[in-house]
Design a protein around this motif. Structure first.
Motif: not given
Lengths: 137, 137, 137, 137, 137, 137
Positions: D46-52, F39-41, F44-45, F49-53
């Motif tokens: 949830l946290e990672a999705s919301w942040n993305k 994604m490095g461009r 924030a993305y 993305s890395w955090n969600k993965v």
């Protein structure tokens, strides 16, 4: 209800009114289908879409009407379009396909959907020599 | 090269060898297509897949061979399966469709792919009265 | 090489020749793109397709040219169409989007592709009250 | 009803409760959307999705809010996600797009969905020289 | 109601009747699922489909039953097939996956659906050196 | 070459440089995969993305690493993403799946892709009583 307000027949004017009339006459209908009434918001798009449908489906080409309707049905089933699947299920019946024929269309779709993904999933390479059909000959 | 090691003909034994022989004879080929050689890793799956293809494509039903091949080609084009698109492009040619016919198949796919998404995208409702074909009659 | 023989410019006659000339002039090109040369096998289809593209992309409507090109690019990326992805990647650059903008388009596609499947996969119901945007406001 | 039991607001604790509060505040809502309540079963997700979502949709980048919402809507229409199509149909209206604009989005999707499949289906090759847009210039 | 008339159990004869009996016994059911009753219109196809399902799902291979059911569920969620999503949501629960596990399946689908499109959309090239997993190790 | 210029390691600064370092350390790699360099461009993305993965793939949940990798591979095969299919084919091998296992994954995908379309195409209704698995029990 569509997510945009459709242009009803009584509200249609100008080019939209003319195309609605052409659609009803060409298709032998006493109403304008919802798809075209949604397109009615954009007259140039409505006209171009109707003309393209007619150019592909309403002319005599290499494929007969039933075959073209079967392709349209197959595409609609693949895309999960309830609207067009409904229309073309009726259409292929109208051209003579019965429940067994419809089931056969769905069976072929089943087979190749499956095999397509096996081949793309495992990156199976095209054979060096041609062959005709994954199964029948 | 497929992402799994295929079972080549000379390495096939038992049921796999028998099915390879049946495939070659049934399809009139002097080689086993890559798709079946990849399936060869799993004999029960190979047998069931080959039998299902034959049950749907190799029997006389309501649809003739060209029509079934056109459906298989349509599905393969929709899925972007290079392997099966290649096989069935050859297959429909073998059944008599020329370049104009192939272009017509792609044209029908173009039209309905477009209309499908318009209708699902805007949530256009099925019409209360039936009609036969988005275009032709 | 396309799987059908394209109609090259020097072989085009009649309506096909006229449309090829219109395409080149309208798009400011000194060649006819392969897509249209493949369509050239079917003059009525070529004409209707070109007219529909022009009706939607070549006219002033509610959306500006860049926005329409971004939608076309998004659709092409979703469908995995290398041909149209290539054309529209060039097109959005031409309308002023740089590498960061292109990456942003792909980032939005990433996010909603993911969320779409989560929602359809788990059959998440539409909320009773409206809200504007899965994220931003 | 979703196929998993959602974590309702009154049952949320710890990180889930905090993120629910952030969602409501950031989006100006007096409820937590179902999508996030389904994600609530998995706090890290949830946290990672919301942040993305926030990283892509909630920040100022090269694309304005309407354009990003149109891309999100296009993706959702392509995937047939009723949930996100509903949210983003409302969102683009909120950013100023009216019924004609929505119809235009669907028209562009129609056109390129069609052309995409024609090109991939017939394996049309990328042109040697660049051109900008399948239609407009 | 399916768009073709299904062959109900009491109307089944010959091979269809036998396969219906086998399905009920193999699956421990006191009814024949609608999917197979629709296939019942085409006995050879019904038999081949049932055999292929059994060959892949009903045998001991490298993957255990839960893993195979999760793959089946993932595929069904990806295709938006309400019928099979329903069946396999029940199936994975039956094999021990709870609501948190189901949410985790949907979370993985979310992540890779997103990343897939980013990579295909921007034509990101395969790395020269192998790596194991987009995230975990 | 990706359609946007990737941010190479030596050009990375600030947050991008930190995340690149985290990716390499977490995945035990001596290079940054192309996906993340594209994604490095958008820092924030990239971070989100890395955090969600990591949140989905790098934590201990209900599913083990192999099962999550198999879901990721299934999704990537379904979407025709060559990049992620390659990565996750390597990943599932790394977690112990051999060529027979990979073929079995593709076999399950084959079966349900086929059945999904049969059911959606013919609008087969969900059964009133639950059953567990289209095949195995």
């Amino acid at each position: 209800m569509a997510s945009v307000e459709m242009i009803e027949e009584e509200a249609a004017t100008g080019k939209v009114k003319e195309i609605y009339a052409d659609i009803k006459e060409s298709l032998g209908l006493d109403f304008v289908p919802n798809m075209y009434k949604a397109m009615g918001r954009n007259p140039a798009y409505l006209e171009a879409s109707w003309n393209k449908v007619q150019a592909v489906m309403g002319r005599t080409g290499k494929l007969d009407d039933l075959t073209k309707a079967i392709i349209a049905l197959t595409v609609s089933m693949m895309n999960g379009s309830a609207y067009c699947t409904h229309v073309y299920t009726d259409a292929v019946r109208n051209y003579g396909l019965d429940d067994d024929g419809l089931t056969e269309v769905a069976a072929v779709i089943d087979v190749y959907n499956g095999l397509n993904r096996f081949n793309t999933g495992l990156d199976v390479e095209t054979d060096e020599k041609p062959w005709y059909g994954c199964g029948a000959q």
